[in-house]
Design a protein around this motif. Sequence first.
Motif, mmCIF file in Angstrom:
data_model
loop_
_atom_site.group_PDB
_atom_site.id
_atom_site.type_symbol
_atom_site.label_atom_id
_atom_site.label_comp_id
_atom_site.label_asym_id
_atom_site.label_seq_id
_atom_site.Cartn_x
_atom_site.Cartn_y
_atom_site.Cartn_z
ATOM 1 N N LEU A 172 36.116 26.422 33.782
ATOM 2 C CA LEU A 172 34.686 26.466 34.094
ATOM 3 C C LEU A 172 34.309 27.876 34.497
ATOM 4 C CD1 LEU A 172 31.933 25.095 34.630
ATOM 5 C CD2 LEU A 172 32.768 24.589 36.940
ATOM 6 N N HIS A 173 33.437 28.500 33.705
ATOM 7 C CA HIS A 173 32.915 29.822 34.051
ATOM 8 C C HIS A 173 31.435 29.652 34.363
ATOM 9 C CE1 HIS A 173 32.189 34.317 32.972
ATOM 10 N NE2 HIS A 173 32.155 34.078 34.261
ATOM 11 N N ILE A 174 31.052 30.080 35.555
ATOM 12 C CA ILE A 174 29.677 29.923 36.010
ATOM 13 C C ILE A 174 28.972 31.271 35.936
ATOM 14 C CG2 ILE A 174 28.191 29.258 37.930
ATOM 15 C CD1 ILE A 174 30.641 27.499 38.818
ATOM 16 N N ILE A 175 27.817 31.267 35.281
ATOM 17 C CA ILE A 175 26.976 32.464 35.241
ATOM 18 C C ILE A 175 25.983 32.316 36.382
ATOM 19 C CG2 ILE A 175 25.333 33.821 33.908
ATOM 20 C CD1 ILE A 175 26.509 32.456 31.398
ATOM 21 N N PRO A 176 26.084 33.177 37.393
ATOM 22 C CA PRO A 176 25.165 33.057 38.531
ATOM 23 C C PRO A 176 23.757 33.502 38.162
ATOM 24 C CG PRO A 176 26.618 34.937 38.819
ATOM 25 C CD PRO A 176 27.048 34.258 37.556
ATOM 26 N N LEU A 177 22.796 32.947 38.876
ATOM 27 C CA LEU A 177 21.411 33.377 38.725
ATOM 28 C C LEU A 177 21.187 34.593 39.607
ATOM 29 C CD1 LEU A 177 19.661 29.896 38.982
ATOM 30 C CD2 LEU A 177 20.056 31.229 36.916
ATOM 31 N N SER A 178 20.371 35.518 39.153
ATOM 32 C CA SER A 178 20.033 36.660 40.004
ATOM 33 C C SER A 178 19.022 36.198 41.047
ATOM 34 C CB SER A 178 19.469 37.806 39.168
ATOM 35 O OG SER A 178 18.233 37.430 38.604
ATOM 36 N N VAL A 235 42.347 18.595 35.001
ATOM 37 C CA VAL A 235 42.520 19.729 35.897
ATOM 38 C C VAL A 235 41.425 20.728 35.547
ATOM 39 C CG1 VAL A 235 44.064 21.592 36.615
ATOM 40 C CG2 VAL A 235 45.020 19.367 35.941
ATOM 41 N N MET A 236 40.637 21.123 36.547
ATOM 42 C CA MET A 236 39.575 22.094 36.302
ATOM 43 C C MET A 236 39.848 23.358 37.106
ATOM 44 S SD MET A 236 35.434 21.708 36.327
ATOM 45 C CE MET A 236 35.113 21.684 38.070
ATOM 46 N N VAL A 237 39.723 24.510 36.446
ATOM 47 C CA VAL A 237 39.918 25.806 37.084
ATOM 48 C C VAL A 237 38.630 26.600 36.937
ATOM 49 C CG1 VAL A 237 41.298 27.916 37.164
ATOM 50 C CG2 VAL A 237 42.361 25.767 36.445
ATOM 51 N N VAL A 238 38.128 27.130 38.047
ATOM 52 C CA VAL A 238 36.954 27.992 38.014
ATOM 53 C C VAL A 238 37.456 29.397 37.682
ATOM 54 C CG1 VAL A 238 35.002 28.918 39.315
ATOM 55 C CG2 VAL A 238 35.735 26.552 39.681
ATOM 56 N N VAL A 239 36.954 29.952 36.571
ATOM 57 C CA VAL A 239 37.434 31.257 36.109
ATOM 58 C C VAL A 239 36.303 32.277 36.068
ATOM 59 C CG1 VAL A 239 39.357 30.335 34.764
ATOM 60 C CG2 VAL A 239 37.131 30.637 33.673
ATOM 61 N N ASP A 240 36.700 33.520 36.186
ATOM 62 C CA ASP A 240 35.800 34.653 35.990
ATOM 63 C C ASP A 240 36.672 35.814 35.542
ATOM 64 O OD1 ASP A 240 36.998 35.679 38.320
ATOM 65 O OD2 ASP A 240 35.372 34.968 39.595
ATOM 66 N N GLN A 241 36.146 37.021 35.579
ATOM 67 C CA GLN A 241 36.897 38.167 35.072
ATOM 68 C C GLN A 241 37.893 38.749 36.073
ATOM 69 O OE1 GLN A 241 33.687 37.785 35.404
ATOM 70 N NE2 GLN A 241 32.699 39.561 36.276
ATOM 71 N N THR A 242 38.043 38.163 37.251
ATOM 72 C CA THR A 242 38.943 38.701 38.270
ATOM 73 C C THR A 242 40.391 38.279 38.042
ATOM 74 O OG1 THR A 242 38.606 36.827 39.738
ATOM 75 C CG2 THR A 242 37.099 38.703 39.994
ATOM 76 N N SER A 243 41.300 39.083 38.554
ATOM 77 C CA SER A 243 42.724 38.765 38.411
ATOM 78 C C SER A 243 43.107 37.533 39.225
ATOM 79 C CB SER A 243 43.587 39.958 38.820
ATOM 80 O OG SER A 243 43.367 40.284 40.170
ATOM 81 N N HIS A 244 42.460 37.312 40.379
ATOM 82 C CA HIS A 244 42.855 36.146 41.179
ATOM 83 C C HIS A 244 42.479 34.834 40.494
ATOM 84 C CE1 HIS A 244 38.979 37.472 43.008
ATOM 85 N NE2 HIS A 244 38.729 36.195 43.042
ATOM 86 N N SER A 245 41.392 34.799 39.719
ATOM 87 C CA SER A 245 41.072 33.554 39.006
ATOM 88 C C SER A 245 42.035 33.347 37.837
ATOM 89 C CB SER A 245 39.615 33.529 38.538
ATOM 90 O OG SER A 245 39.418 34.280 37.376
ATOM 91 N N LYS A 246 42.454 34.424 37.197
ATOM 92 C CA LYS A 246 43.435 34.305 36.099
ATOM 93 C C LYS A 246 44.801 33.862 36.641
ATOM 94 C CE LYS A 246 41.056 37.587 33.179
ATOM 95 N NZ LYS A 246 40.287 38.610 33.820
ATOM 96 N N ASN A 247 45.190 34.375 37.818
ATOM 97 C CA ASN A 247 46.444 33.921 38.441
ATOM 98 C C ASN A 247 46.387 32.433 38.755
ATOM 99 O OD1 ASN A 247 47.678 36.456 38.414
ATOM 100 N ND2 ASN A 247 46.844 37.017 40.405
ATOM 101 N N ALA A 248 45.253 31.969 39.275
ATOM 102 C CA ALA A 248 45.095 30.543 39.586
ATOM 103 C C ALA A 248 45.150 29.708 38.316
ATOM 104 C CB ALA A 248 43.779 30.313 40.331
ATOM 105 N N MET A 249 44.524 30.207 37.248
ATOM 106 C CA MET A 249 44.541 29.493 35.961
ATOM 107 C C MET A 249 45.973 29.334 35.454
ATOM 108 S SD MET A 249 42.985 30.736 32.317
ATOM 109 C CE MET A 249 44.320 31.913 32.064
ATOM 110 N N MET A 250 46.745 30.412 35.489
ATOM 111 C CA MET A 250 48.120 30.334 34.997
ATOM 112 C C MET A 250 48.993 29.454 35.894
ATOM 113 S SD MET A 250 47.953 31.771 32.142
ATOM 114 C CE MET A 250 49.686 31.643 31.712
#
Length: 177
Positions: free
Chosen positions: A51-57, A20-35
């Motif tokens: 999986l946390h993705i660091i975007p390119l500028s 199971v893979m969850v795309v996470v970032d610092q937002t509450s909606h990604s943390k809700n999906a993770m839980m």
Amino acid sequence: MEGLNMCGVENGGMVMRKRVMVVVDQTSHSKNAMMWALNYVANKGDLFTLLHIIPLSSNGSERASESSCSPYLANSLGSLCKACRPEVEVEALVIQGPKLATVMSQVKKLEVSVLVLGQKKPSSIISCFCGTSSTEEFVEQCINNGECLTVGVRKQSRGMGGYLISTRWQKNFWLLA
């Protein structure tokens, strides 16, 4: 059987485990999906990948503000998952690159069984009429083009409870969980 790995023998039979893979970032909606994924999708012995993705500028370099906190964020979320469900194997990945391409390549490379993405609530009535945000478009592209079961998860408001779940076959299905 893609995305399922042999885990071993239990009570005389082979036990299958999924990734199971969850795309996470610092937002509450990604943390809700993770839980949600940790509690309702992952089972004992499964592989749970954050999986946390660091975007390119725009000029191709990494964004300094996001790159400095990424390993800490991914590791702290991984520790939280291990504390909540020690019977699930948890790993955290931090990868720099374009978001959609990185997710799709990792799904294929890791043979993911279920991909879970956080969806945010529409910010206003105006957003309903003016089109979708880049986050909503990203989730829709993953759902429609993913090589595995892909689920968008949005937590309902406090008064309602439950989650709105979107897949390729069902959009905004209310699930009381």
